[in-house]
Motif scaffolding. Structure first.
Motif, PDB file in Angstrom:
ATOM      1  N   THR A  24      24.648  52.518  29.581  1.00  0.00           N
ATOM      2  CA  THR A  24      25.771  53.447  29.621  1.00  0.00           C
ATOM      3  C   THR A  24      25.315  54.745  28.957  1.00  0.00           C
ATOM      4  O   THR A  24      24.702  54.721  27.897  1.00  0.00           O
ATOM      5  N   VAL A  25      25.617  55.873  29.582  1.00  0.00           N
ATOM      6  CA  VAL A  25      25.197  57.177  29.062  1.00  0.00           C
ATOM      7  C   VAL A  25      26.424  57.905  28.531  1.00  0.00           C
ATOM      8  O   VAL A  25      27.436  58.024  29.221  1.00  0.00           O
ATOM      9  N   PHE A  26      26.318  58.397  27.299  1.00  0.00           N
ATOM     10  CA  PHE A  26      27.374  59.188  26.673  1.00  0.00           C
ATOM     11  C   PHE A  26      26.866  60.620  26.556  1.00  0.00           C
ATOM     12  O   PHE A  26      25.812  60.854  25.972  1.00  0.00           O
ATOM     13  N   ILE A  27      27.626  61.573  27.096  1.00  0.00           N
ATOM     14  CA  ILE A  27      27.240  62.978  27.041  1.00  0.00           C
ATOM     15  C   ILE A  27      28.199  63.697  26.095  1.00  0.00           C
ATOM     16  O   ILE A  27      29.417  63.604  26.239  1.00  0.00           O
ATOM     17  N   ASP A  28      27.614  64.419  25.132  1.00  0.00           N
ATOM     18  CA  ASP A  28      28.385  65.164  24.137  1.00  0.00           C
ATOM     19  C   ASP A  28      28.184  66.654  24.346  1.00  0.00           C
ATOM     20  O   ASP A  28      27.097  67.092  24.744  1.00  0.00           O
ATOM     21  N   TYR A  29      29.231  67.415  24.056  1.00  0.00           N
ATOM     22  CA  TYR A  29      29.150  68.865  24.063  1.00  0.00           C
ATOM     23  C   TYR A  29      29.554  69.356  22.682  1.00  0.00           C
ATOM     24  O   TYR A  29      30.681  69.109  22.245  1.00  0.00           O
ATOM     25  N   GLU A  30      28.640  70.008  21.994  1.00  0.00           N
ATOM     26  CA  GLU A  30      28.844  70.492  20.629  1.00  0.00           C
ATOM     27  C   GLU A  30      29.405  69.398  19.727  1.00  0.00           C
ATOM     28  O   GLU A  30      30.333  69.606  18.960  1.00  0.00           O
ATOM     29  N   GLY A  31      28.861  68.194  19.861  1.00  0.00           N
ATOM     30  CA  GLY A  31      29.224  67.091  18.980  1.00  0.00           C
ATOM     31  C   GLY A  31      30.435  66.290  19.408  1.00  0.00           C
ATOM     32  O   GLY A  31      30.772  65.306  18.759  1.00  0.00           O
ATOM     33  N   LYS A  32      31.094  66.678  20.490  1.00  0.00           N
ATOM     34  CA  LYS A  32      32.269  65.951  20.971  1.00  0.00           C
ATOM     35  C   LYS A  32      31.942  65.296  22.308  1.00  0.00           C
ATOM     36  O   LYS A  32      31.407  65.937  23.204  1.00  0.00           O
ATOM     37  N   GLN A  33      32.307  64.042  22.428  1.00  0.00           N
ATOM     38  CA  GLN A  33      32.041  63.301  23.659  1.00  0.00           C
ATOM     39  C   GLN A  33      32.905  63.833  24.791  1.00  0.00           C
ATOM     40  O   GLN A  33      34.115  63.953  24.655  1.00  0.00           O
ATOM     41  N   VAL A  34      32.262  64.168  25.924  1.00  0.00           N
ATOM     42  CA  VAL A  34      33.002  64.729  27.049  1.00  0.00           C
ATOM     43  C   VAL A  34      32.864  63.912  28.322  1.00  0.00           C
ATOM     44  O   VAL A  34      33.655  64.088  29.249  1.00  0.00           O
ATOM     45  N   LYS A  35      31.881  63.005  28.388  1.00  0.00           N
ATOM     46  CA  LYS A  35      31.673  62.255  29.626  1.00  0.00           C
ATOM     47  C   LYS A  35      30.953  60.951  29.328  1.00  0.00           C
ATOM     48  O   LYS A  35      30.091  60.893  28.463  1.00  0.00           O
ATOM     49  N   ILE A  36      31.330  59.896  30.063  1.00  0.00           N
ATOM     50  CA  ILE A  36      30.659  58.603  30.004  1.00  0.00           C
ATOM     51  C   ILE A  36      30.221  58.250  31.412  1.00  0.00           C
ATOM     52  O   ILE A  36      31.014  58.319  32.354  1.00  0.00           O
ATOM     53  N   LEU A  37      28.945  57.894  31.568  1.00  0.00           N
ATOM     54  CA  LEU A  37      28.408  57.521  32.869  1.00  0.00           C
ATOM     55  C   LEU A  37      28.025  56.049  32.844  1.00  0.00           C
ATOM     56  O   LEU A  37      27.396  55.582  31.891  1.00  0.00           O
ATOM     57  N   LYS A  38      28.396  55.333  33.909  1.00  0.00           N
ATOM     58  CA  LYS A  38      28.057  53.920  34.026  1.00  0.00           C
ATOM     59  C   LYS A  38      27.525  53.654  35.428  1.00  0.00           C
ATOM     60  O   LYS A  38      27.787  54.408  36.356  1.00  0.00           O
ATOM     61  N   GLY A  39      26.816  52.552  35.565  1.00  0.00           N
ATOM     62  CA  GLY A  39      26.373  52.087  36.874  1.00  0.00           C
ATOM     63  C   GLY A  39      25.400  53.025  37.557  1.00  0.00           C
ATOM     64  O   GLY A  39      24.469  53.547  36.952  1.00  0.00           O
ATOM     65  N   LYS A  40      25.628  53.236  38.843  1.00  0.00           N
ATOM     66  CA  LYS A  40      24.724  54.055  39.660  1.00  0.00           C
ATOM     67  C   LYS A  40      24.684  55.503  39.185  1.00  0.00           C
ATOM     68  O   LYS A  40      23.643  56.152  39.249  1.00  0.00           O
ATOM     69  N   GLU A  41      25.823  56.008  38.705  1.00  0.00           N
ATOM     70  CA  GLU A  41      25.869  57.378  38.211  1.00  0.00           C
ATOM     71  C   GLU A  41      24.966  57.531  36.976  1.00  0.00           C
ATOM     72  O   GLU A  41      24.246  58.520  36.847  1.00  0.00           O
ATOM     73  N   ALA A  42      24.971  56.536  36.099  1.00  0.00           N
ATOM     74  CA  ALA A  42      24.107  56.562  34.910  1.00  0.00           C
ATOM     75  C   ALA A  42      22.643  56.437  35.309  1.00  0.00           C
ATOM     76  O   ALA A  42      21.786  57.138  34.749  1.00  0.00           O
ATOM     77  N   GLU A  43      22.333  55.572  36.259  1.00  0.00           N
ATOM     78  CA  GLU A  43      20.947  55.412  36.722  1.00  0.00           C
ATOM     79  C   GLU A  43      20.411  56.719  37.301  1.00  0.00           C
ATOM     80  O   GLU A  43      19.277  57.109  37.034  1.00  0.00           O
ATOM     81  N   LYS A  44      21.230  57.392  38.104  1.00  0.00           N
ATOM     82  CA  LYS A  44      20.827  58.658  38.706  1.00  0.00           C
ATOM     83  C   LYS A  44      20.590  59.713  37.620  1.00  0.00           C
ATOM     84  O   LYS A  44      19.620  60.474  37.675  1.00  0.00           O
ATOM     85  N   PHE A  45      21.475  59.752  36.605  1.00  0.00           N
ATOM     86  CA  PHE A  45      21.326  60.701  35.506  1.00  0.00           C
ATOM     87  C   PHE A  45      20.016  60.463  34.761  1.00  0.00           C
ATOM     88  O   PHE A  45      19.261  61.399  34.499  1.00  0.00           O
ATOM     89  N   ILE A  46      19.730  59.214  34.425  1.00  0.00           N
ATOM     90  CA  ILE A  46      18.516  58.880  33.676  1.00  0.00           C
ATOM     91  C   ILE A  46      17.272  59.259  34.482  1.00  0.00           C
ATOM     92  O   ILE A  46      16.309  59.806  33.939  1.00  0.00           O
ATOM     93  N   LYS A  47      17.309  58.995  35.785  1.00  0.00           N
ATOM     94  CA  LYS A  47      16.186  59.357  36.652  1.00  0.00           C
ATOM     95  C   LYS A  47      15.976  60.871  36.673  1.00  0.00           C
ATOM     96  O   LYS A  47      14.855  61.354  36.566  1.00  0.00           O
ATOM     97  N   ASN A  48      17.070  61.633  36.790  1.00  0.00           N
ATOM     98  CA  ASN A  48      16.973  63.091  36.827  1.00  0.00           C
ATOM     99  C   ASN A  48      16.476  63.663  35.498  1.00  0.00           C
ATOM    100  O   ASN A  48      15.695  64.608  35.478  1.00  0.00           O
ATOM    101  N   VAL A  49      16.941  63.098  34.392  1.00  0.00           N
ATOM    102  CA  VAL A  49      16.511  63.583  33.079  1.00  0.00           C
ATOM    103  C   VAL A  49      15.026  63.304  32.865  1.00  0.00           C
ATOM    104  O   VAL A  49      14.297  64.149  32.346  1.00  0.00           O
ATOM    105  N   ASN A  50      14.577  62.132  33.281  1.00  0.00           N
ATOM    106  CA  ASN A  50      13.157  61.802  33.131  1.00  0.00           C
ATOM    107  C   ASN A  50      12.271  62.679  34.005  1.00  0.00           C
ATOM    108  O   ASN A  50      11.123  62.931  33.666  1.00  0.00           O
TER     109      ASN A  50
END
Length: 78
Positions: A24-50
């Motif tokens: 599960t990916v947690f995205i923060d903006y200036e220290g505040k959590q703004v988005k949670i990614l799970k499943g295929k959306e999280a996999e795609k995010f991790i692939k893009n970041v790498n």
């Protein structure tokens, strides 16, 4: 990328992310959590970041995923 970040806000690195052990990916903006990614959306995010070439590209990926939640009229932290 100069046309995308005209005010150079991404140079300040306002976004951070954390990956949980269950991918599960947690995205923060200036220290505040703004988005949670799970499943295929999280996999795609991790692939893009790498695959990103630098830190600014990672910031841009996170900015695009979080969507249009900043309008420009929010107050700055004091």
């Amino acid at each position: 990328m100069e046309n995308i970040d005209k005010r150079n806000r991404l140079d300040e690195a306002p976004f951070q992310y954390r990956i949980n052990k269950d991918q599960t990916v947690f995205i923060d903006y200036e220290g505040k959590q703004v988005k949670i990614l799970k499943g295929k959306e999280a996999e795609k995010f991790i692939k893009n970041v790498n695959a990103a070439e630098n830190d600014k590209a990672v910031q841009l990926i996170m900015a695009k995923i979080t969507g249009n939640f900043k309008r420009g009229n929010e107050r700055k932290k004091r």
